[in-house]
Design a protein around this motif. Structure first.
Motif, PDB file in Angstrom:
ATOM      1  N   TYR A  76      -3.918 -43.242 -12.096  1.00 28.75           N
ATOM      2  CA  TYR A  76      -4.033 -44.591 -11.540  1.00 28.75           C
ATOM      3  C   TYR A  76      -3.441 -44.646 -10.142  1.00 28.75           C
ATOM      4  O   TYR A  76      -4.017 -45.245  -9.231  1.00 28.75           O
ATOM      5  CB  TYR A  76      -3.325 -45.573 -12.466  1.00 28.75           C
ATOM      6  N   ARG A  77      -2.294 -44.018  -9.972  1.00 26.21           N
ATOM      7  CA  ARG A  77      -1.616 -44.025  -8.666  1.00 26.21           C
ATOM      8  C   ARG A  77      -2.428 -43.280  -7.609  1.00 26.21           C
ATOM      9  O   ARG A  77      -2.504 -43.700  -6.451  1.00 26.21           O
ATOM     10  CB  ARG A  77      -0.232 -43.382  -8.810  1.00 26.21           C
ATOM     11  N   LEU A  78      -3.067 -42.170  -7.989  1.00 23.73           N
ATOM     12  CA  LEU A  78      -3.793 -41.352  -7.025  1.00 23.73           C
ATOM     13  C   LEU A  78      -5.198 -41.865  -6.738  1.00 23.73           C
ATOM     14  O   LEU A  78      -5.670 -41.802  -5.593  1.00 23.73           O
ATOM     15  CB  LEU A  78      -3.873 -39.904  -7.525  1.00 23.73           C
ATOM     16  N   PHE A  79      -5.873 -42.364  -7.776  1.00 23.75           N
ATOM     17  CA  PHE A  79      -7.304 -42.675  -7.640  1.00 23.75           C
ATOM     18  C   PHE A  79      -7.654 -44.124  -7.934  1.00 23.75           C
ATOM     19  O   PHE A  79      -8.835 -44.481  -7.910  1.00 23.75           O
ATOM     20  CB  PHE A  79      -8.118 -41.752  -8.561  1.00 23.75           C
ATOM     21  N   GLY A  80      -6.659 -44.945  -8.250  1.00 23.74           N
ATOM     22  CA  GLY A  80      -6.929 -46.351  -8.514  1.00 23.74           C
ATOM     23  C   GLY A  80      -7.730 -46.566  -9.786  1.00 23.74           C
ATOM     24  O   GLY A  80      -7.617 -45.805 -10.749  1.00 23.74           O
ATOM     25  N   LEU A 104       4.379 -51.194 -16.038  1.00 23.40           N
ATOM     26  CA  LEU A 104       4.486 -50.372 -14.828  1.00 23.40           C
ATOM     27  C   LEU A 104       3.178 -50.379 -14.040  1.00 23.40           C
ATOM     28  O   LEU A 104       3.181 -50.456 -12.808  1.00 23.40           O
ATOM     29  CB  LEU A 104       4.862 -48.939 -15.210  1.00 23.40           C
ATOM     30  N   ALA A 105       2.054 -50.294 -14.752  1.00 19.29           N
ATOM     31  CA  ALA A 105       0.750 -50.297 -14.086  1.00 19.29           C
ATOM     32  C   ALA A 105       0.508 -51.624 -13.365  1.00 19.29           C
ATOM     33  O   ALA A 105      -0.016 -51.649 -12.243  1.00 19.29           O
ATOM     34  CB  ALA A 105      -0.358 -50.032 -15.094  1.00 19.29           C
ATOM     35  N   VAL A 106       0.885 -52.726 -14.002  1.00 22.12           N
ATOM     36  CA  VAL A 106       0.739 -54.041 -13.375  1.00 22.12           C
ATOM     37  C   VAL A 106       1.628 -54.128 -12.136  1.00 22.12           C
ATOM     38  O   VAL A 106       1.208 -54.608 -11.072  1.00 22.12           O
ATOM     39  CB  VAL A 106       1.081 -55.162 -14.378  1.00 22.12           C
ATOM     40  N   MET A 107       2.862 -53.662 -12.240  1.00 23.80           N
ATOM     41  CA  MET A 107       3.788 -53.702 -11.111  1.00 23.80           C
ATOM     42  C   MET A 107       3.285 -52.844  -9.951  1.00 23.80           C
ATOM     43  O   MET A 107       3.325 -53.256  -8.779  1.00 23.80           O
ATOM     44  CB  MET A 107       5.161 -53.208 -11.562  1.00 23.80           C
ATOM     45  N   LYS A 138       2.351 -54.341  -6.216  1.00 22.03           N
ATOM     46  CA  LYS A 138       3.120 -53.888  -5.044  1.00 22.03           C
ATOM     47  C   LYS A 138       2.262 -53.123  -4.050  1.00 22.03           C
ATOM     48  O   LYS A 138       2.802 -52.619  -3.062  1.00 22.03           O
ATOM     49  CB  LYS A 138       4.288 -53.017  -5.523  1.00 22.03           C
ATOM     50  N   GLY A 139       0.974 -53.053  -4.298  1.00 18.95           N
ATOM     51  CA  GLY A 139       0.081 -52.392  -3.356  1.00 18.95           C
ATOM     52  C   GLY A 139       0.147 -50.882  -3.378  1.00 18.95           C
ATOM     53  O   GLY A 139      -0.217 -50.233  -2.404  1.00 18.95           O
ATOM     54  N   LEU A 140       0.620 -50.303  -4.506  1.00 22.05           N
ATOM     55  CA  LEU A 140       0.738 -48.840  -4.606  1.00 22.05           C
ATOM     56  C   LEU A 140      -0.539 -48.173  -5.083  1.00 22.05           C
ATOM     57  O   LEU A 140      -0.604 -46.947  -5.120  1.00 22.05           O
ATOM     58  CB  LEU A 140       1.889 -48.497  -5.571  1.00 22.05           C
ATOM     59  N   ILE A 141      -1.524 -48.971  -5.479  1.00 23.34           N
ATOM     60  CA  ILE A 141      -2.766 -48.432  -6.032  1.00 23.34           C
ATOM     61  C   ILE A 141      -3.841 -48.456  -4.949  1.00 23.34           C
ATOM     62  O   ILE A 141      -4.075 -49.490  -4.326  1.00 23.34           O
ATOM     63  CB  ILE A 141      -3.213 -49.260  -7.248  1.00 23.34           C
ATOM     64  N   PRO A 142      -4.515 -47.319  -4.709  1.00 18.10           N
ATOM     65  CA  PRO A 142      -5.566 -47.285  -3.688  1.00 18.10           C
ATOM     66  C   PRO A 142      -6.768 -48.121  -4.075  1.00 18.10           C
ATOM     67  O   PRO A 142      -6.982 -48.437  -5.260  1.00 18.10           O
ATOM     68  CB  PRO A 142      -5.928 -45.796  -3.595  1.00 18.10           C
TER      69      PRO A 142
END
Length: 254
Positions: free
Chosen positions: A45-49, A240-243, A247-251
């Protein structure tokens, strides 16, 4: 000549001791695998949204259909091994429902459904090839993939019914209690009923008539309870995924 035991043999004996006095390594591995699944989902999720979550669905579906063929002793009962990675797909659809809505979660269910069909066709096609005289893997592949049509049929029915219910139920509870503090309610209320549907359908279609009734019941109960535990323990990870998303950490979608 001194008696010599290879370290690998000692490790195998340690892992596969009989139930009487067996060290709880299976249970430790089970919890470690569960944590690894949750962390991999957040990494994707963090790398590829959102695309990363769609990628995880076929990974979970295909791996679970292979791992489910292995019966292991967990907490003193027979259980199928694929319950963790399969149950993790419910976390993925819940994240999609929470952050992107029902349409995105439904699309993930379709991706998983099609991946099961495609993997079954390609695995079966591999068995049709005449093996070389030097081949050593064909018999093992036949043992695994020879059972795939029934396993995949069970998975298709269970996956389609349970995941469709999960997406519907999550959004139902989200409309009832939309506040963030109720994420844990909609996550668990939707998933635990969906897991029950999944366990009933899969166990009956995959194993009815091939295993004794007491083993069948044990597999059903153990599978559902273990999936229930996975659903309960994945709750912090949906927060954590929602946060991460807020916070704009997801591409953006790839």
């Amino acid at each position: 000549m001194p008696d010599y035991t290879h370290p690998l043999d000692e490790a195998r004996q340690f892992i596969y001791k009989s139930k009487t006095g067996r060290k709880p390594l299976n249970e430790l591995l089970w919890f470690a695998m569960m944590l690894a699944n949750f962390l991999f989902i957040l990494l994707f999720y963090r790398l590829f949204g959102k695309t990363g979550l769609y990628i995880w669905i076929p990974i979970a579906a295909i791996i679970a259909n292979i791992q489910v063929l292995k019966l292991v002793d967990l907490f003193g009962v027979n259980a199928t091994l694929g319950n963790i990675v399969y149950a993790s797909s419910f976390l993925v659809t819940d994240i999609l429902s929470e952050n992107y809505g029902k349409k995105s979660a439904t699309r993930a269910v379709v991706v998983g459904f099609l991946s099961l069909i495609v993997s079954m066709c390609l695995f079966q096609a591999a068995l049709w090839f005449q093996p070389s005289p030097d081949d050593w893997a064909n018999e093992s592949l036949k043992n695994i993939f020879g059972l795939m049509p029934r396993i995949v049929l069970a998975s298709l029915l269970a996956f389609g019914m349970s995941q469709s219910h999960d997406v519907w139920a999550y959004n139902f509870w989200k409309k009832k209690w939309p506040a963030d503090r109720f994420i844990w309610i909609r996550n668990n209320a939707s998933t635990m009923i969906s897991q029950l549907i999944d366990s009933i359908v899969f166990t009956l279609v995959a194993f009815a008539g091939t295993l004794p009734l007491n083993v069948l019941l044990q597999i059903f109960l153990s599978t559902y309870i273990l999936k229930w535990i996975v659903a309960l323990l994945d709750t912090p990870f949906i927060y954590l995924a929602v946060m991460m998303n807020r916070k704009g950490l997801i591409p953006e979608e790839i």
